[in-house]
Design an enzyme around this catalytic site. Structure first.
Site, PDB file in Angstrom:
ATOM      1  N   GLU A  51     -12.664  -9.646   7.004  1.00 37.29           N
ATOM      2  CA  GLU A  51     -11.240  -9.435   6.551  1.00 37.29           C
ATOM      3  C   GLU A  51     -10.548 -10.633   6.460  1.00 37.29           C
ATOM      4  OE1 GLU A  51      -8.467  -6.255   7.616  1.00 37.29           O
ATOM      5  OE2 GLU A  51      -7.219  -6.560   6.199  1.00 37.29           O
ATOM      6  N   LYS A  76     -13.654  -7.632   3.025  1.00 34.75           N
ATOM      7  CA  LYS A  76     -12.114  -6.916   2.656  1.00 34.75           C
ATOM      8  C   LYS A  76     -11.093  -7.947   2.587  1.00 34.75           C
ATOM      9  CE  LYS A  76      -8.640  -3.761   4.958  1.00 34.75           C
ATOM     10  NZ  LYS A  76      -8.449  -2.689   5.829  1.00 34.75           N
TER      11      LYS A  76
HETATM   12  C1  5MM Z   1      -3.580  -0.561   8.904  1.00 28.15           C
HETATM   13  O1  5MM Z   1      -3.072  -1.803   9.461  1.00 28.15           O
HETATM   14  C2  5MM Z   1      -4.134  -2.675   9.845  1.00 28.15           C
HETATM   15  C3  5MM Z   1      -3.670  -2.957  11.313  1.00 28.15           C
HETATM   16  O2  5MM Z   1      -2.685  -4.027  11.358  1.00 28.15           O
HETATM   17  P1  5MM Z   1      -2.191  -4.628  12.636  1.00 28.15           P
HETATM   18  O3  5MM Z   1      -3.370  -5.205  13.642  1.00 28.15           O
HETATM   19  O4  5MM Z   1      -1.254  -5.704  12.312  1.00 28.15           O
HETATM   20  O5  5MM Z   1      -1.687  -3.431  13.564  1.00 28.15           O
HETATM   21  C4  5MM Z   1      -4.462  -3.552   9.198  1.00 28.15           C
HETATM   22  O6  5MM Z   1      -5.576  -4.659   9.622  1.00 28.15           O
HETATM   23  C5  5MM Z   1      -5.122  -3.437   7.951  1.00 28.15           C
HETATM   24  O7  5MM Z   1      -6.473  -2.813   8.121  1.00 28.15           O
HETATM   25  C6  5MM Z   1      -5.224  -4.346   6.491  1.00 28.15           C
HETATM   26  O8  5MM Z   1      -4.335  -5.137   6.520  1.00 28.15           O
HETATM   27  C7  5MM Z   1      -5.024  -3.466   5.341  1.00 28.15           C
HETATM   28  O9  5MM Z   1      -3.903  -2.578   5.474  1.00 28.15           O
HETATM   29  P2  5MM Z   1      -3.001  -2.731   4.196  1.00 28.15           P
HETATM   30  O10 5MM Z   1      -1.582  -1.727   4.682  1.00 28.15           O
HETATM   31  O11 5MM Z   1      -2.600  -4.089   4.078  1.00 28.15           O
HETATM   32  O12 5MM Z   1      -3.885  -1.849   3.140  1.00 28.15           O
END
Ligand code: 5MM
Length: 341
Positions: free
Chosen positions: A178, A220
Site C-alpha cells: 500500500e 492497494k
Molecule cells: C483503517 O485505517 C488504516 C489504519 O490507519 P492507521 O495505521 O493510521 O491507524 C489505514 O491504513 C487503511 O487501511 C488505509 O489507509 C485505507 O483506509 P481508508 O480509510 O483510506 O479507506
C-alpha cells in the site's frame, strides 16, 4: 515459498463481488473515530465494535473477502470467548494483519515520513500465521505539497515496502502493498497522477529488485484524484479514466488484483469511482475495494457505542459492503443507495 498457494489467496482476496474490510486502525486512529461518535476508546469497546462488524452475517459472507486487523484485535476474543479471527474465518473471509508500525519523520526531508516496522518482522509474521493470518498489510504515506514528495521519500518507502513484501512471501503470507499518495492537499488530479506514477514505478522497480513474486501480492493504491482542498475537483468519469490509464502504465498484469483505499473520499464517491472503473472493463487485473473509512463511517455512526444499536450498525455495514460489492463488478447504480436497509 509456495507461489501457487499465495496466488490462490491473492485471487480469493479479490473475488469478484467482494472486497477487503480495512479494520486495522491503530490505537490513535480508532480513538479519533470513537471520539467522533462520543465513545470511549477502551479495549472492550474496541472489541465490541469490531465483533459487531465481524458478526454481520450478510456483509461478511457475501461481500467481504478479507479483513485487515490491528495487532490488538488479532489476539482478542469475542465476548463469548471465541477468537475474533475465528469469527472471520467462519464467515468465509480471510483474516489479515497490519504489520507496519506506523511512520517516523524522514531525516533530511522536512515534512516527509518513512514507514517503520521491519525489525523482527520475520518472527512476528510466523506468530501471525499461526494465529490464522494469511495476508498482511504495510502502508507507506506520500504527501503532496510544495517541493514534496522528494525522490528520497519515494525511494526509501518503496524499498521498505519491497523488504516487507519479500519477508511476507517467505512466511507464506500474501503482502498487500500500500503506497498511499494522500489526497489532503490542494493539488489537482494531474499532479496526483504524476506523483502516483512515480511512486508506483519506483515501488514495482523495488519489488522486482527484491524478487517479490507479483502473482502472490495485492496492490492497494490511491486513485488518481484531486486533493480535498483543490478548487478543481474531477468528475467521477475523469477519476475512473485517469486511474485506469495510470494503473495500466505502471502495474504489471501478473499482479492478480488491485484493492483501492478510500483515502477520505465520501462513502458514495468511493463506491461510484470503483464502479465507474469496473464499468470501463477490459482490465488485466481485478479491481476492488480495501476501504476503511468508506465502509465504517456509517456503521460507526449507527452503533454509537450502544448495544441496542448493534442491529442498526450491522445493517449500515451490510449496506455499504453490498454497494461496494456491486461496484467491484460494475453493477452499482446511485439509485440503489436509497434502498438503505
Ligand atoms: C483503517 O485505517 C488504516 C489504519 O490507519 P492507521 O495505521 O493510521 O491507524 C489505514 O491504513 C487503511 O487501511 C488505509 O489507509 C485505507 O483506509 P481508508 O480509510 O483510506 O479507506
Amino acid at each position: 515459498m509456495n507461489l501457487t498457494d499465495l496466488n490462490k489467496v491473492a485471487l480469493a482476496m479479490v473475488t469478484p463481488g467482494k472486497g477487503i474490510l480495512a479494520a486495522d486502525e491503530s490505537s490513535g486512529t480508532i480513538k479519533k473515530r470513537f471520539d467522533a461518535i462520543r465513545v470511549e476508546s477502551t479495549e472492550d469497546n474496541r472489541r465490541d465494535y469490531r465483533e459487531m462488524l465481524f458478526r454481520s452475517q450478510e456483509a461478511m459472507s457475501k461481500y467481504i473477502s478479507g479483513v485487515i486487523l490491528y495487532d490488538e484485535t488479532i489476539w482478542q476474543n469475542a465476548k463469548d470467548g471465541t477468537p475474533l479471527v475465528k469469527l472471520i474465518e467462519e464467515s468465509g473471509a480471510i483474516p489479515g494483519i497490519k504489520v507496519d508500525e506506523g511512520t517516523q519523520a524522514l531525516p533530511n526531508c522536512p515534512g516527509e515520513l518513512v514507514t517503520v516496522g521491519l525489525d523482527k518482522l520475520a518472527e512476528r509474521l510466523k506468530k501471525y500465521y499461526e494465529r490464522g493470518a494469511r495476508f498482511a498489510k504495510w502502508r507507506a504515506v506520500i504527501d503532496i505539497g510544495a517541493g514534496i514528495p522528494s525522490m528520497t521519500a519515494i525511494s526509501v518507502n518503496a524499498h521498505a515496502l519491497a523488504r516487507y513484501a519479500a519477508l511476507c512471501q517467505n512466511a507464506q503470507i500474501v503482502p498487500i502493498v500500500e503506497p498511499e499518495v494522500l489526497m489532503d492537499g490542494d493539488h489537482d488530479i494531474d499532479r496526483c497522477y504524476d506523483v502516483t506514477q512515480r511512486v508506483l514505478n519506483k515501488t514495482f522497480q523495488e519489488l522486482r529488485v527484491q524478487r517479490v513474486a507479483l502473482e502472490g501480492m495485492v496492490l492497494k493504491p490511491n486513485m488518481a484524484i484531486a486533493g480535498k482542498k483543490s478548487p478543481k475537483q474531477a468528475s467521477v468519469q475523469e477519476v475512473a479514466e485517469k486511474t485506469i490509464r495510470l494503473l495500466k502504465s505502471c502495474v504489471p498484469a501478473a499482479v492478480p488484483g488491485i484493492a483501492f483505499l478510500s483515502g477520505g473520499q465520501s462513502d458514495e464517491e468511493a463506491t461510484a469511482h470503483l464502479d465507474a472503473m469496473n464499468k470501463i472493463g477490459g482490465l488485466p487485473w481485478r479491481l476492488t475495494f480495501s476501504y476503511g473509512r468508506a465502509l465504517q463511517a456509517a456503521p460507526q455512526k449507527a452503533w454509537s457505542g450502544k448495544t441496542d444499536n448493534v442491529p442498526a450498525g450491522q445493517r449500515a455495514f451490510s449496506h455499504r459492503a453490498r454497494m461496494n460489492g456491486l461496484a467491484s463488478t460494475g453493477k452499482w447504480a446511485a439509485g440503489l443507495e436509497k434502498q438503505a436497509a
